[in-house]
Design a protein around this motif. Sequence first.
Motif, PDB file in Angstrom:
ATOM      1  N   ARG A  35      10.974  21.802 -12.055  1.00  0.00           N
ATOM      2  CA  ARG A  35      10.185  20.560 -11.983  1.00  0.00           C
ATOM      3  C   ARG A  35      10.611  19.723 -10.792  1.00  0.00           C
ATOM      4  O   ARG A  35      11.753  19.803 -10.351  1.00  0.00           O
ATOM      5  CB  ARG A  35      10.389  19.742 -13.255  1.00  0.00           C
ATOM      6  CG  ARG A  35       9.721  20.368 -14.450  1.00  0.00           C
ATOM      7  CD  ARG A  35      10.201  19.639 -15.675  1.00  0.00           C
ATOM      8  NE  ARG A  35       9.461  20.048 -16.833  1.00  0.00           N
ATOM      9  CZ  ARG A  35       8.858  19.208 -17.658  1.00  0.00           C
ATOM     10  NH1 ARG A  35       8.911  17.912 -17.460  1.00  0.00           N
ATOM     11  NH2 ARG A  35       8.205  19.664 -18.701  1.00  0.00           N
ATOM     12  N   LYS A  36       9.668  18.880 -10.345  1.00  0.00           N
ATOM     13  CA  LYS A  36       9.909  18.142  -9.103  1.00  0.00           C
ATOM     14  C   LYS A  36      10.499  16.747  -9.387  1.00  0.00           C
ATOM     15  O   LYS A  36       9.940  15.977 -10.148  1.00  0.00           O
ATOM     16  CB  LYS A  36       8.560  18.041  -8.381  1.00  0.00           C
ATOM     17  CG  LYS A  36       8.609  17.517  -6.995  1.00  0.00           C
ATOM     18  CD  LYS A  36       7.373  17.942  -6.194  1.00  0.00           C
ATOM     19  CE  LYS A  36       7.126  16.997  -5.035  1.00  0.00           C
ATOM     20  NZ  LYS A  36       6.212  17.491  -4.035  1.00  0.00           N
ATOM     21  N   LEU A  37      11.629  16.475  -8.750  1.00  0.00           N
ATOM     22  CA  LEU A  37      12.297  15.171  -8.885  1.00  0.00           C
ATOM     23  C   LEU A  37      11.824  14.190  -7.829  1.00  0.00           C
ATOM     24  O   LEU A  37      12.031  12.992  -7.959  1.00  0.00           O
ATOM     25  CB  LEU A  37      13.798  15.342  -8.660  1.00  0.00           C
ATOM     26  CG  LEU A  37      14.638  15.730  -9.850  1.00  0.00           C
ATOM     27  CD1 LEU A  37      15.929  16.365  -9.384  1.00  0.00           C
ATOM     28  CD2 LEU A  37      14.923  14.517 -10.715  1.00  0.00           C
ATOM     29  N   GLY A  82       0.855  -1.187   0.000  1.00  0.00           N
ATOM     30  CA  GLY A  82       0.000   0.000   0.000  1.00  0.00           C
ATOM     31  C   GLY A  82       0.892   1.237   0.000  1.00  0.00           C
ATOM     32  O   GLY A  82       1.025   1.937  -0.992  1.00  0.00           O
ATOM     33  N   SER A  83       1.525   1.466   1.141  1.00  0.00           N
ATOM     34  CA  SER A  83       2.445   2.604   1.279  1.00  0.00           C
ATOM     35  C   SER A  83       3.606   2.165   2.179  1.00  0.00           C
ATOM     36  O   SER A  83       3.370   1.547   3.234  1.00  0.00           O
ATOM     37  CB  SER A  83       1.700   3.778   1.910  1.00  0.00           C
ATOM     38  OG  SER A  83       2.579   4.592   2.652  1.00  0.00           O
ATOM     39  N   THR A  84       4.830   2.472   1.778  1.00  0.00           N
ATOM     40  CA  THR A  84       5.976   2.099   2.624  1.00  0.00           C
ATOM     41  C   THR A  84       5.909   2.831   3.972  1.00  0.00           C
ATOM     42  O   THR A  84       6.352   2.302   4.981  1.00  0.00           O
ATOM     43  CB  THR A  84       7.319   2.418   1.930  1.00  0.00           C
ATOM     44  OG1 THR A  84       7.333   3.801   1.569  1.00  0.00           O
ATOM     45  CG2 THR A  84       7.541   1.550   0.701  1.00  0.00           C
ATOM     46  N   GLY A  97       0.397   5.079  -2.440  1.00  0.00           N
ATOM     47  CA  GLY A  97       1.487   5.974  -2.061  1.00  0.00           C
ATOM     48  C   GLY A  97       0.915   7.320  -1.636  1.00  0.00           C
ATOM     49  O   GLY A  97       0.014   7.862  -2.283  1.00  0.00           O
ATOM     50  N   ARG A  98       1.440   7.834  -0.527  1.00  0.00           N
ATOM     51  CA  ARG A  98       0.895   9.090   0.007  1.00  0.00           C
ATOM     52  C   ARG A  98       1.900  10.220  -0.111  1.00  0.00           C
ATOM     53  O   ARG A  98       3.092  10.038   0.118  1.00  0.00           O
ATOM     54  CB  ARG A  98       0.527   8.919   1.482  1.00  0.00           C
ATOM     55  CG  ARG A  98      -0.567   7.909   1.697  1.00  0.00           C
ATOM     56  CD  ARG A  98      -1.092   7.903   3.105  1.00  0.00           C
ATOM     57  NE  ARG A  98      -0.222   7.209   4.040  1.00  0.00           N
ATOM     58  CZ  ARG A  98       0.496   7.815   4.978  1.00  0.00           C
ATOM     59  NH1 ARG A  98       0.459   9.132   5.101  1.00  0.00           N
ATOM     60  NH2 ARG A  98       1.245   7.128   5.800  1.00  0.00           N
ATOM     61  N   GLY A  99       1.391  11.415  -0.500  1.00  0.00           N
ATOM     62  CA  GLY A  99       2.218  12.610  -0.555  1.00  0.00           C
ATOM     63  C   GLY A  99       1.824  13.558   0.565  1.00  0.00           C
ATOM     64  O   GLY A  99       0.989  13.222   1.418  1.00  0.00           O
ATOM     65  N   ARG A 100       2.428  14.734   0.585  1.00  0.00           N
ATOM     66  CA  ARG A 100       2.065  15.735   1.585  1.00  0.00           C
ATOM     67  C   ARG A 100       0.648  16.226   1.307  1.00  0.00           C
ATOM     68  O   ARG A 100       0.153  16.104   0.196  1.00  0.00           O
ATOM     69  CB  ARG A 100       3.043  16.918   1.534  1.00  0.00           C
ATOM     70  CG  ARG A 100       4.466  16.517   1.930  1.00  0.00           C
ATOM     71  CD  ARG A 100       5.425  17.699   1.827  1.00  0.00           C
ATOM     72  NE  ARG A 100       5.188  18.681   2.856  1.00  0.00           N
ATOM     73  CZ  ARG A 100       5.307  20.001   2.670  1.00  0.00           C
ATOM     74  NH1 ARG A 100       5.657  20.486   1.490  1.00  0.00           N
ATOM     75  NH2 ARG A 100       5.074  20.835   3.654  1.00  0.00           N
ATOM     76  N   PHE A 101       0.019  16.777   2.306  1.00  0.00           N
ATOM     77  CA  PHE A 101      -1.329  17.346   2.193  1.00  0.00           C
ATOM     78  C   PHE A 101      -2.337  16.333   1.655  1.00  0.00           C
ATOM     79  O   PHE A 101      -3.148  16.647   0.772  1.00  0.00           O
ATOM     80  CB  PHE A 101      -1.314  18.617   1.335  1.00  0.00           C
ATOM     81  CG  PHE A 101      -0.340  19.643   1.849  1.00  0.00           C
ATOM     82  CD1 PHE A 101      -0.644  20.394   2.966  1.00  0.00           C
ATOM     83  CD2 PHE A 101       0.888  19.813   1.252  1.00  0.00           C
ATOM     84  CE1 PHE A 101       0.255  21.324   3.467  1.00  0.00           C
ATOM     85  CE2 PHE A 101       1.798  20.728   1.739  1.00  0.00           C
ATOM     86  CZ  PHE A 101       1.485  21.488   2.860  1.00  0.00           C
TER      87      PHE A 101
HETATM   88  C1  BTN Z   1       5.397  14.945  -1.337  1.00  0.00           C
HETATM   89  O1  BTN Z   1       4.179  15.113  -1.405  1.00  0.00           O
HETATM   90  O2  BTN Z   1       6.185  15.711  -1.909  1.00  0.00           O
HETATM   91  C2  BTN Z   1       5.971  13.820  -0.547  1.00  0.00           C
HETATM   92  C3  BTN Z   1       5.938  12.515  -1.277  1.00  0.00           C
HETATM   93  C4  BTN Z   1       6.475  11.329  -0.496  1.00  0.00           C
HETATM   94  C5  BTN Z   1       6.309  10.017  -1.224  1.00  0.00           C
HETATM   95  C6  BTN Z   1       7.006   8.881  -0.543  1.00  0.00           C
HETATM   96  S1  BTN Z   1       7.142   7.456  -1.562  1.00  0.00           S
HETATM   97  C7  BTN Z   1       7.685   6.504  -0.223  1.00  0.00           C
HETATM   98  C8  BTN Z   1       6.877   6.928   0.997  1.00  0.00           C
HETATM   99  N1  BTN Z   1       5.636   6.170   1.091  1.00  0.00           N
HETATM  100  C9  BTN Z   1       4.562   6.931   0.884  1.00  0.00           C
HETATM  101  O3  BTN Z   1       3.388   6.533   0.875  1.00  0.00           O
HETATM  102  N2  BTN Z   1       4.945   8.218   0.665  1.00  0.00           N
HETATM  103  C10 BTN Z   1       6.379   8.366   0.760  1.00  0.00           C
END
Ligand code: BTN
Length: 256
Positions: free
Chosen positions: A116-118, A20-22, A50-54
């Motif tokens: 751009r975002k890496l 799901g998400s690490t 995978g989850r990002g910020r916000f």
């Molecule tokens: C952002 O929104 O810029 C942060 C992104 C972070 C993504 C990473 S991928 C590995 C780890 N597991 C997740 O679910 N999210 C972080």
Amino acid sequence: MKKDLFKSFPLMVEHHRKIGSTNDRAFEILLADGVKANGTIVLADYQEKGRGRFQREWFAREKESLLMSVVFYPPRDYPYHLIPLAVGLSVVQSIKKYTDKNVYLKWPNDIVFGGRKLGGILVESRSYGDEPLGFVIGIGINVKGKSDSFPDEIKKIAITLEEISGKACSVDEFLRIILREIRRILNISYFEKDFFMKELKKHFIHKKGDLIKINTTNLIVVGYFVEIGDNGELVISTEKGNLSLVQGEIVDASCT
Ligand code: BTN
């Protein structure tokens, strides 16, 4: 013996083909093992959630990105707000070592090149019972492939290590470098804080006077970039004077 925040790093590595998400998996380990899990790494080839910020989703093609979470238990006197910044600096330094390209931090810790975002960093924390506060550091870096194959919403704002370097890149090779840098820079941020802050400040993309628009929790703030303060805060000048922000997201900036 040299001082080190980790007894061993990585302490243990769990590698999943699909998860799901690490970050969620790393929290399960943190919950089960507490401080003993300090330095544990969770990796995945692919994340279904995978989850990002916000609360955003984090997109990554299978086996093309570094998808990693690190369990981190800092000492109780570690300035917690420095964790996302220290990890940001580790990523910038790792990319320099791997590709010889200079990439930058967009406050607080987006990793950018040519606007751009890496990649991105998601630091989350929890405490259980009497345990000290434990952190999961999630890192996602676009390593392989071309951003024009990404979903429409992100293809114009994302970029990969292969694109910036013009060479074939390997997730595993990059992983070896970033593991060394994370350990090194988290240690410096604690044992040599002044040196760390000086180093960190050199790597932000923002220049004095850049117009910046920041989304804070429930407010959009606009101002001119002044500096990154000694605690990693973003200082901007507004009509009402200087403002120091400790969290938020830059949504628009004249420099990027
Ligand atoms: C952002 O929104 O810029 C942060 C992104 C972070 C993504 C990473 S991928 C590995 C780890 N597991 C997740 O679910 N999210 C972080």
